[in-house]
Enzyme design. Structure first.
Site, PDB file in Angstrom:
ATOM      1  N   GLU A 216      94.928  22.688 112.675  1.00 13.75           N
ATOM      2  CA  GLU A 216      93.485  22.593 112.451  1.00 13.75           C
ATOM      3  C   GLU A 216      92.933  23.991 112.175  1.00 13.75           C
ATOM      4  O   GLU A 216      93.231  24.933 112.896  1.00 13.75           O
ATOM      5  CB  GLU A 216      92.824  21.987 113.690  1.00 13.75           C
ATOM      6  CG  GLU A 216      91.321  21.986 113.711  1.00 13.75           C
ATOM      7  CD  GLU A 216      90.760  21.516 115.057  1.00 13.75           C
ATOM      8  OE1 GLU A 216      89.542  21.622 115.252  1.00 13.75           O
ATOM      9  OE2 GLU A 216      91.554  21.068 115.920  1.00 13.75           O
ATOM     10  N   GLU A 221      81.978  26.154 112.773  1.00 19.57           N
ATOM     11  CA  GLU A 221      81.401  25.396 113.883  1.00 19.57           C
ATOM     12  C   GLU A 221      80.139  26.146 114.272  1.00 19.57           C
ATOM     13  O   GLU A 221      80.202  27.325 114.638  1.00 19.57           O
ATOM     14  CB  GLU A 221      82.369  25.298 115.051  1.00 19.57           C
ATOM     15  CG  GLU A 221      83.576  24.425 114.746  1.00 19.57           C
ATOM     16  CD  GLU A 221      84.382  24.134 115.995  1.00 19.57           C
ATOM     17  OE1 GLU A 221      84.290  23.010 116.515  1.00 19.57           O
ATOM     18  OE2 GLU A 221      85.100  25.045 116.447  1.00 19.57           O
TER      19      GLU A 221
END
Length: 430
Positions: A216, A221
């Site tokens: 990932e 974010e």
């Protein structure tokens, strides 16, 4: 909202017990760029994660194939019986699930007003390649010695929210198989470095309660108060997934059920959050910050290799911002670093090297990863790992979902002009 109708031609050649009603995916224009020829429009759409879709008993649509505890045991005692019994239906109204597109713009909304009451929808979508009308797959991005650029508006994301854009090494087909004919067309196949245990893995019943693991790369974010980008590498070899994308962790140790970051994947990763690394005045709401989150801005992430080629080893992840036509260099943090490298991670995330470091993450980027975008909040920890304590300016309680719902029910994130390609080819600024 521009729409693309999936006619699901596969349904004519496989059991209708597995694919139900057609899916109507929203078009999202994206761009691939080269230094020689500029940016070329791509034929892409987005699809909601399969778990958002109705998955029900083929003979009784009112009976779900999942319960609050996982799979419905009466319908899913084993994988084959589960596939025979269960139907996945398409979604035709993406707006009802908090997803809207217009040209190259994608808006994700956390809450929807349903009959006068707010409902949390928290959508997660994946980028789909629509170039083959008969069998859609996710668009896999290979980003070694490349860059990824997008414009984002986080002004409506308060403390506790996360508008995320990231890469997952899930199978481009979504794990399409005899037991999962729907595949990427219906959003199956999700995995990430957190190795979550979900009712379905690659669209098949998760009878044994395995975790769905894979590499990932969190490119983005963020909310309007704090941001970070974080690689999360895993220790398995690609052949161990048998071409299915997902590595199924089978034990508590391998899945790191205790949350001690000693499993097959690096759940914690090595992050670059300017606030957490000592630069508290770089990113935030208002003109006093170098990046003003009250206004849209462009994010450029570059994946640099040791020899400048797509076959080299990843050595550095570099970030640039563009706002009001001006390039803003990445934050210089207290250590003097302004990018993510093995050297920085050695001082801030000592475990990172044991998962292969930058080179380990780079191998996944070289093989190709699927783009995911989501909006969510955190009932357990109020997103404090992103924006509270040492990570950001938010207090201990304002990230609670009930506080967000009361004070910012319109919370949303807007992603626009997604571009990837040669270094320096995806943006123009002074």
């Amino acid at each position: 909202m521009a729409l693309l109708l999936s006619l699901s031609l596969l349904a004519t050649t496989i059991s209708a017990q597995q694919i139900g009603t057609p899916e109507i995916r929203p078009r999202l224009t994206t761009y691939h760029c080269t230094s020689a020829n500029g940016c070329t429009e791509q034929n892409t759409s987005v699809v909601l994660d399969a778990a958002t879709h109705p998955i029900h008993d083929a003979s009784n649509p009112s009976v779900s194939c999942t319960t609050s505890n996982g799979l419905n045991p009466a319908l899913c005692p084993d994988k084959q019986t589960c596939a025979d019994n269960c139907v996945i239906d398409g979604i035709t109204d993406y707006a009802a699930h908090g997803v809207e597109t217009h040209g190259s713009r994608l808006t994700l909304t956390q809450y929807r007003n349903v009959n006068g009451a707010l409902s949390s929808v928290s959508p997660r979508v994946y980028l789909v390649d629509e170039s083959d009308p008969d069998e859609q797959e996710y668009r896999a991005l290979s980003l070694l010695a490349q860059e990824f650029t997008f414009t984002v508006n986080v002004s409506a994301l308060p403390c506790g929210m996360n508008g995320a854009l990231y890469l997952s090494e899930m199978s481009p087909s979504g794990g399409r198989s005899a037991l999962n004919p729907a595949g990427a067309s219906y959003g199956t196949g999700y995995c990430d470095a957190q190795c979550y245990v979900n009712p379905w893995i690659n669209g098949e019943g998760n009878i044994n309660g395995y975790g769905a693991c894979c590499n990932e790369m969190d490119i983005w974010e963020a909310n309007s108060r704090s941001t970070g980008f974080t690689p999360h590498a895993c220790l398995y070899e690609p052949e161990e997934t048998e071409g299915r994308g997902v590595y199924e962790c089978a034990s508590e140790d391998e899945c790191d059920s205790a949350g001690e970051n000693d499993g097959i994947c690096d759940k914690w990763g090595c992050g670059f959050n300017p606030y957490a690394l000592g630069n508290t005045e770089y990113y935030g709401r208002g003109q006093g910050f170098e990046v003003d989150t009250k206004e849209p801005f462009t994010v450029v992430t570059q994946f640099l290799t040791d020899d400048g080629t797509s076959t080299g080893a990843l050595t550095e992840i570099r970030r640039l911002y563009i706002q009001n036509g001006q390039v803003i260099e990445n934050a210089v943090v207290s250590s003097g670093a302004d990018s993510l490298t093995d050297s920085l991670c050695a001082s801030t995330a000592s475990w990172f090297d044991s998962y292969g470091g930058m080179e380990g993450m780079g191998r996944a980027l070289g093989r190709g990863m699927v783009l995911a975008m989501s909006i969510w909040n955190d009932a357990g920890g109020y997103m404090q790992w992103l924006d509270g304590g040492d990570a950001g300016p938010c207090n201990a309680t304002e990230g609670a979902p009930e506080f967000i719902e009361e004070h910012t029910p319109w919370t949303r994130v807007v992603f626009e002009d997604l571009k990837w390609g040669d270094i320096g080819s995806t943006f123009q600024a002074s």
